[in-house]
Design an enzyme around this catalytic site. Structure first.
Site, mmCIF file in Angstrom:
data_model
loop_
_atom_site.group_PDB
_atom_site.id
_atom_site.type_symbol
_atom_site.label_atom_id
_atom_site.label_comp_id
_atom_site.label_asym_id
_atom_site.label_seq_id
_atom_site.Cartn_x
_atom_site.Cartn_y
_atom_site.Cartn_z
ATOM 1 C CG ASP A 187 -3.175 -13.193 0.947
ATOM 2 O OD1 ASP A 187 -2.293 -12.529 1.522
ATOM 3 O OD2 ASP A 187 -3.049 -14.406 0.664
ATOM 4 C CG HIS A 188 -0.010 -12.760 -1.988
ATOM 5 N ND1 HIS A 188 -0.410 -13.431 -0.869
ATOM 6 C CD2 HIS A 188 1.304 -13.066 -2.144
ATOM 7 C CE1 HIS A 188 0.616 -14.115 -0.383
ATOM 8 N NE2 HIS A 188 1.665 -13.916 -1.126
ATOM 9 C CG HIS A 241 5.380 0.693 2.713
ATOM 10 N ND1 HIS A 241 4.699 1.839 2.358
ATOM 11 C CD2 HIS A 241 4.912 0.356 3.945
ATOM 12 C CE1 HIS A 241 3.881 2.191 3.331
ATOM 13 N NE2 HIS A 241 3.974 1.301 4.297
ATOM 14 C CG HIS A 284 2.440 -3.165 6.514
ATOM 15 N ND1 HIS A 284 3.510 -2.910 7.333
ATOM 16 C CD2 HIS A 284 2.057 -1.951 6.033
ATOM 17 C CE1 HIS A 284 3.761 -1.610 7.350
ATOM 18 N NE2 HIS A 284 2.896 -1.005 6.566
ATOM 19 C CB CYS A 308 3.640 5.620 5.308
ATOM 20 S SG CYS A 308 4.203 4.900 6.853
ATOM 21 C CD GLU A 319 0.464 -0.047 8.961
ATOM 22 O OE1 GLU A 319 -0.253 0.495 8.119
ATOM 23 O OE2 GLU A 319 1.247 0.599 9.687
ATOM 24 C CG HIS A 346 -0.423 0.386 2.501
ATOM 25 N ND1 HIS A 346 -1.160 0.988 3.496
ATOM 26 C CD2 HIS A 346 0.828 0.245 3.007
ATOM 27 C CE1 HIS A 346 -0.399 1.194 4.551
ATOM 28 N NE2 HIS A 346 0.809 0.766 4.292
#
Lengths: 136, 136, 136, 136, 136, 136
Positions: free
Chosen positions: D80-81, D40, D42, D34, D125, D15
């Site tokens: 996810d992913h 980047h 998480h 960020c 996070e 994100h």
């Protein structure tokens, strides 16, 4: 919309549980090993949980970087690698139980937060013992 | 000032999810693998959280050593290394779901605590499934 | 270049520690609570660690998705939500200690891996007790 | 009797924190690292906590297998992913802060739950930053 | 006497698994969700383990504060909140699998350590997938 | 067949890093906050890992209950809730670094184990700093 944001931190400190008004015998009986006159110590894990209204523009309740810096300045710099009984004025006349340390931390952080934010402190003395305080 | 003190403990036990009023087919369909007639088992992680007024002299809400001993006597000695369905009278007519085990533990501990203390039980069946009960 | 890739998994099972050649008294004395004839149980955490040469094109030693599927098929489907003593042929004549379960798992996975890969098994019976076996 | 059942899950995503109404300079100053335009990421850990009345026959509040499947279908398959900013319509006009992701997840799950069940979302996070939202 | 000292750290990053020599179809089939062209991301947990002779005067193998600063300067400042494929020259021609990231980290740290110290890197991509590399 | 069995334990203690042959200034510069003359403290997590041949009859390498009791008697009773510098003769002339504490623990446990068993000690001073020693 009300939301809660939490930030974890930690510090290491020595302490001794001891009530000044009591004699040595009563202290030893009541606090057991925790009354060792030469002190023992802990890795304290701290969670500061802040509750309030989310900012609709930024999508933030609070900048966790700012919160992390606040915890460093107010709590870690004050208590980390210290002897709570000898080095910290907050515990000159206050027994440094996990309960009392949590209340002291709550007061130190609360007065630095915007007034509309609610604060809850969770403090782990060990992995198996912890305390929660929210100023009620 | 109101504060919460928590103590973690654990026990290992076998169990089988099964409703006696239902036939085998309905039990198997509803509870799946958890209905295995030969039992399966878990490492249960238990957190007992006690809320009340802090003692201004000692700085304690409750002696966690006393609380730890209470959990050992009332819960660990009763359920650790047991088959909940076969060895424990509490579950003769009660399906040992995590929900029901948490309620049974809450009742066993609550009646031993001073009446002015509020109790909440958190019970982990696995790292990913857990239940909270506070007597409401 | 030699590298190790590890994948974690878990399963829940009931078991009883018991040596068939010994009488009840000797079993009870040696294994204590773990000898409960009605079984007890655990959440077993399993780590499969595979060592070998990295593939210079893909940058993989092994596809962890493939490894995860292998563990599911060979270990979780076999042991999860089972009674190791009653439901699993591997333990008909083998005491299901953590040591023996680790060795059984090592054999089941090793024969499905490419021969040039080394395998080590880490098996947690509880958070505080675990076993490592690498086929030596 | 009111009880709470929680189920943990996780997903991995990329994100970028960015407010479209602001210019690059203001975004960079406010969100720091960020705001990296290349994103980047998480490992998000998610806990869905459901509160309601226990079923006296089954001893269940909710079938955690059903809840786990719901989370997989509504949340993991969706996020996810993924790149939250580019791949997910929920964040086309919404900054993917942890606060906003938690609220989006709450809405997606709440509408699939029986109406008498209360839902709370906890979203990590990182191990040190997490958010709680319960629809108030 | 030979001893090993380990220091944990972490960083968050986006990445995409992709082999440049392969076409899109082959990449998608081989790497699955990890091949998402818009990237996904992880919280990487890193352990640097240093082995050597203890200093008999100080009782240190290595100053963990120095080691922590080295990891910050060489690894966290380089990879934290970055897109490994786009922002980091180390992965311009190297697929950022956990294996390859661990090897890159090992090389970056090893050349800054005193020559007589052995280094092992453990890198967690998720709680369930991790890699170990020690330069053999 | 060679196998390794590990048992975790913990103790809390105060300590101060200090080299007696050095003056105050040099100690302060070298050990920083860890040199606080009033001590600080830690929750130490200890893992004792024993390696040897499995007993083919019992399926045990070692009884973890026996190992747990040995750790309690030799390590916890000696160091828990103590000031390592003031209360423990082992550190009268030995700086209580994590390295030195691990070596002392190794020696105390090794001499109580059957001679054919190999012992490795892992000692966590904090969640992020730990030491391994195996007597080489």
């Amino acid at each position: 919309m009300e939301i809660t944001v939490s930030r974890k931190a930690h510090f290491n400190a020595a302490h001794r549980l001891h009530v000044k008004q009591w004699d040595e015998e009563k202290n030893k009986q009541f606090f057991g090993l925790c009354n060792n006159p030469n002190y023992h110590g802990h890795n304290y894990d701290l969670i500061a949980s802040v509750t309030g209204e989310i900012d609709p523009v930024t999508g933030y309740l609070i900048d966790t970087k700012w919160l992390s810096n606040l915890i460093k300045k107010e709590i870690e710099d004050r208590f980390d690698h210290k002897n709570l009984n000898l080095d910290c004025e907050e515990f000159v006349d206050l027994n440094p139980t996990t309960e009392n340390i949590a209340i002291v931390i709550w007061k130190l952080l609360k007065q630095q937060l915007p007034q509309n934010l609610h604060l809850k402190i969770t403090l782990y003395e060990t992995e198996r013992n912890y305390v929660e305080f929210s100023g009620k």
